[in-house]
Design an enzyme around this catalytic site. Structure first.
Site, short mmCIF file in Angstrom:
data_model
loop_
_atom_site.label_atom_id
_atom_site.label_comp_id
_atom_site.label_asym_id
_atom_site.label_seq_id
_atom_site.Cartn_x
_atom_site.Cartn_y
_atom_site.Cartn_z
N GLU A 191 0.71 -1.17 0.04
CA GLU A 191 -0.07 0.09 0.05
C GLU A 191 0.86 1.18 -0.09
O GLU A 191 0.19 2.48 -0.26
CB GLU A 191 -0.93 -0.05 1.14
CG GLU A 191 -1.79 -0.80 1.27
CD GLU A 191 -2.83 -1.42 2.39
OE1 GLU A 191 -2.19 -1.01 3.35
OE2 GLU A 191 -3.91 -1.89 2.55
N LYS A 245 5.48 -2.16 1.44
CA LYS A 245 5.06 -2.17 2.97
C LYS A 245 4.98 -3.76 3.24
O LYS A 245 5.11 -4.10 4.46
CB LYS A 245 3.62 -1.77 2.99
CG LYS A 245 2.97 -1.88 4.27
CD LYS A 245 1.48 -1.20 4.18
CE LYS A 245 0.84 -1.04 5.40
NZ LYS A 245 -0.37 -0.51 5.34
N GLN A 246 4.54 -4.59 2.28
CA GLN A 246 4.38 -6.20 2.69
C GLN A 246 4.47 -6.76 1.56
O GLN A 246 4.32 -6.28 0.49
CB GLN A 246 2.86 -6.20 3.42
CG GLN A 246 1.73 -5.93 2.51
CD GLN A 246 0.27 -5.61 3.11
OE1 GLN A 246 0.21 -4.53 3.94
NE2 GLN A 246 -0.37 -6.55 3.08
O1 IFM Z 1 -5.76 -5.71 4.78
C1 IFM Z 1 -4.74 -5.17 5.83
C2 IFM Z 1 -3.95 -4.42 4.66
O2 IFM Z 1 -3.34 -5.39 3.79
C3 IFM Z 1 -2.71 -3.89 5.21
N1 IFM Z 1 -3.33 -2.61 6.47
C4 IFM Z 1 -3.93 -3.47 7.42
C5 IFM Z 1 -5.09 -4.06 6.68
C6 IFM Z 1 -6.05 -4.94 7.57
O3 IFM Z 1 -5.48 -5.91 8.40
#
Ligand code: IFM
Length: 756
Positions: free
Chosen positions: A468, A580-581
């Protein structure tokens, strides 16, 4: 190994963390692990699944019911409160095998006077609406106790108050508090019955609650116990009159008594573990963390309703608006698919029931079909706002694009439904609305995609992928791959529907402008970024490789405020390759059959040092892909990180000024995935279970059940062998692929394969 986690000191700085850690729940409600004397200041909450409210123009969020377990105890005028009195001994513990919370505190009131306060409670697994609590008191000398216990309507809310028209009553020894929600006027009723054989009682009616005052002249060293039976109902429940229903439920519980209620509750828990427990031999830390993660999933699983899914923070409060995210399909669903398919079905049916909201969202943005909400509540309309984070520097709202641009959620939903169908063969999922959802998701993507006529390919422009931090990018590999999968699934689902329900098939086709031919064309011509011929790297999105390639520690050194948002318009990660991930790496996990070992390894190695893991969803994916390429030593720290997140409480608490604490069901699901799908290397495609283990060095073995197509298998994996047993009676069609060879197992027999 013990199934108990506990803390032997009282630390006021850990109240919030422990309230998540020591939660109890049953899918209908969650009760935070606060102490009896706490109230809304310490974030005590009974969070109700699927009951939402909006107060004025604040964010919609789930409703916390009045607290039926509110108890304050005074001894010789001093309150037995861990925050104010002298505590000489304190234990808080959770028996997560049985879902029972316990606290035991010894207070020193005077030099020669100690008082012990013990409490046990559970959120009944056999009676959805019931919380039960037993309190035992003992004083080292004769003393005067005053107990205030009852129902506290002054509840913790982030964006409330949600409860209005509080109406406290008492009749026939049952206290009752009814309230009405602000927006939709749902009634929330809590009733409390008590079994107490000592002292004198007096009723205390307040405008915010109803309590009893019990006065007791205690004899030295005598134990005094009482039991509370609290029932919670809302007008959304299947009861004609929820107030009456709460009343009779608490009365019924009173008649049954604590011992019997506890026994039936524990029996349900024993069954839950029988079908889901994973035994790790050789690593107690991993064992505890994994079981605890599964406990967290069990207490929030909506076994009773197909109108509920699991919010991103479970039932631990109102964080993230109590909304359901893609977390369910991608991170929690596998646990249920492999162990409790009936719950998996409920989770997917929730998407069927919220299809209209997804259609409204697609239409709002000018698209066809269904654009599922980034933050979904009971109707499927998106609860996410356009300004979801405040800038920590200016305090001003920041324009975020979670809502507008994370189109992959529709693909995740389609993927989840198809997974359920593939795993179970239950085609009622398709005819009960699942095929329609898939079709609508594919139509959404057909209308969203851009056909680049010069390149003669469909492209997916202007999206935000799992990472994100980089908003509004084009041709995000993960998104494009999932979109292609959705279109593919839609074509297969329609073929199946044509056979099992021709009328439904024709109705769907007739009702939409999109044609099967168009979807075929898109399926054949959709661009999905592929591995570079030389480096094998998959570019996360168009021009990602041109961004500044800064090292993570260097990027972190640029942080000015510990809560600043690293992505979006002005984030420090936005102009860099720091993500981020897991994004590309998540794709490699989901499509593990389609990418070779070298590609997975190259991309893991490239993206891992560039991943900030700013989301709790990230670690488990890195663990799984590392295990997939045979590097369990790389995987293990990521596994531990995901599995211990709610034990340690070490997770991000703020994004900007937004509080994001609570439990982490996606990480909990990720822990199970990392252990079973990652280290044990299990992968089911509907017919064949592949087992390709890569166990951490210290794991002597791992053992777990799999419930596939109605057949229960027990699998044990160690460094040399895989052993599978099944007790089913009839032969079945599932085969096992181990060492690249297919094996069949007869009912009642054992399959033993030496690993090469
Ligand atoms: O859905 C996630 C998102 O991918 C990253 N931020 C938090 C959200 C809820 O866990």
């Amino acid at each position: 190994m013990s199934w108990i986690i506990k803390e032997d000191i009282f630390d006021k700085d850990r109240i919030t963390t422990n309230s998540n850690k020591y939660m109890i729940g049953n899918g209908y409600m969650g009760y935070r692990g606060t102490l009896e004397e706490f109230d809304k200041t310490q974030l005590t909450a009974t969070t109700l699944a699927g009951v939402y409210d909006r107060f004025e123009d604040k964010w919609r969020e789930p409703v916390n019911a009045p607290n039926g377990l509110a108890t304050k105890i005074y001894c010789d005028g001093e309150e037995l409160n861990t925050l104010t009195a002298t505590v000489v001994q304190h234990t808080q513990q959770l028996d997560y095998f049985h879902g029972v919370h316990e606290r035991s505190t010894t207070f020193q009131l005077a030099e020669d006077h100690i008082v012990t306060f013990i409490s046990r409670r559970f959120c009944s697994a056999s009676r959805l609406h019931l919380l039960a609590n037993e309190i035992v008191l003992q004083s080292s000398k004769s003393a005067a106790f005053v107990i205030h216990t009852g129902i506290d309507g002054d509840v913790w809310d982030i964006n409330g108050p949600h409860l209005e028209q509080l109406n406290a009553t008492a009749s026939e020894n049952i206290l009752q508090l009814d309230a009405v929600t602000h927006e939709l006027k749902h009634t929330v009723s809590v009733a409390e019955a008590i079994s107490v054989t000592f002292g004198e009682q007096q009723l205390l009616l307040h405008e915010y609650g109803v309590f009893r005052e019990i006065k007791l002249d205690a004899i030295a060293n005598e134990s005094y116990s009482f039991q509370k039976y609290v029932a919670v109902y809302t007008s959304l429940d299947d009861a004609q009159n929820c107030s009456l229903a709460a009343y009779s439920e608490s009365k019924k519980a009173l008649v049954a008594g604590f011992k019997l209620l506890l026994e039936e509750h524990q029996q349900v828990w024993r069954e839950k573990w029988k079908n889901s427990d994973v035994k790790i031999n050789g690593d107690d830390k991993a064992q505890e963390a994994l079981r605890f993660s599964m406990y967290q999933l069990h207490i929030i699983a909506p076994g009773h309703s197909e109108r509920l899914s699991i919010p991103a923070r479970g039932l631990s409060g109102q964080v993230y608006k109590g909304a359901v995210f893609w977390d369910t399909e991608m991170f929690m669903l596998p646990f249920f698919l492999y162990t409790q398919p009936d719950i998996a079905r409920n989770l997917m049916m929730y998407r069927v029931h919220t299809l209209e909201g997804a259609r409204r969202k697609a239409a709002e943005y000018g698209y066809e079909g269904a654009f599922f909400a980034w933050e979904s509540q009971e109707t499927g309309d998106d609860a996410c706002t356009l300004f979801n984070v405040n800038d920590v520097f200016t305090g001003r709202p920041m324009r975020t694009y979670f809502r507008d641009k994370q189109v992959h959620i529709s693909a995740d939903v389609a993927h989840g439904i198809w997974q359920y169908y593939t795993f179970t063969g239950d085609d009622s999922m398709l005819t009960d609305g699942g095929a329609e959802v898939i079709w609508e998701c594919a139509r959404f993507f057909y209308s969203y995609a851009y056909y680049n006529s010069r390149k003669q390919r469909y492209e997916i422009l202007d999206v935000t992928g799992p990472d994100e931090y980089h908003e509004r990018v084009s041709n995000n590999a993960f998104t494009n791959k999932l979109v292609k999968r959705t279109v593919n699934i839609a074509l297969e689902a329609m073929e199946t529907l044509k056979v099992i329900n021709r009328v439904q098939y024709e109705t769907l086709i007739a009702g939409s402008e999109t044609t099967i031919e168009q979807l075929h064309h898109m399926n054949n011509n959709l661009y999905v970024p592929s591995p570079d011929e030389n480096s094998l790297l998959i570019e996360q999105f168009d021009r990602y490789f041109t961004l500044e390639d800064v090292k993570l520690p260097e990027l972190k050194s640029r942080i000015l405020n510990k809560n600043e948002y690293l992505g979006g318009g002005n984030g420090i990660a936005t102009t860099t390759q720091v993500l981020k991930q897991a994004d590309v790496v998540l794709m490699l996990h989901l499509f593990k059959d389609q990418y070779d070992h070298a590609t997975k390894q190259a991309n893991w190695t490239y993206y891992e040092p560039r991943t900030e893991h700013g989301s709790s969803l990230s670690s488990c994916i890195y663990a799984m892909v590392a295990a997939d390429v045979g590097s369990s030593d790389w995987a293990y720290p990521y596994f531990l990180r995901t599995a211990t997140i709610d034990l340690t409480g070490d997770s991000k608490q703020y994004v900007g000024d937004l509080y994001i604490g609570g439990t982490h069901p996606a990480a909990n699901g990720g822990a199970w995935m990392a252990a079973v799908l990652g280290f044990a290397g299990v992968h089911f495609n509907g017919q064949r279970v592949q087992i390709k283990p890569s166990l951490p060095e210290q794991w002597c073995s791992i053992q777990f059940p799999l419930l596939l197509k109605g057949q229960l298998f027990q699998v044990t994996v160690d460094s040399k062998t895989v052993v599978i047993t099944t007790q089913g009676e009839h032969p079945h069609c599932i085969s096992f692929e181990i060492n690249e060879q297919l094996h069949h197992i007869e009912a009642g027999q054992e399959l033993r394969v030496e690993l090469s």
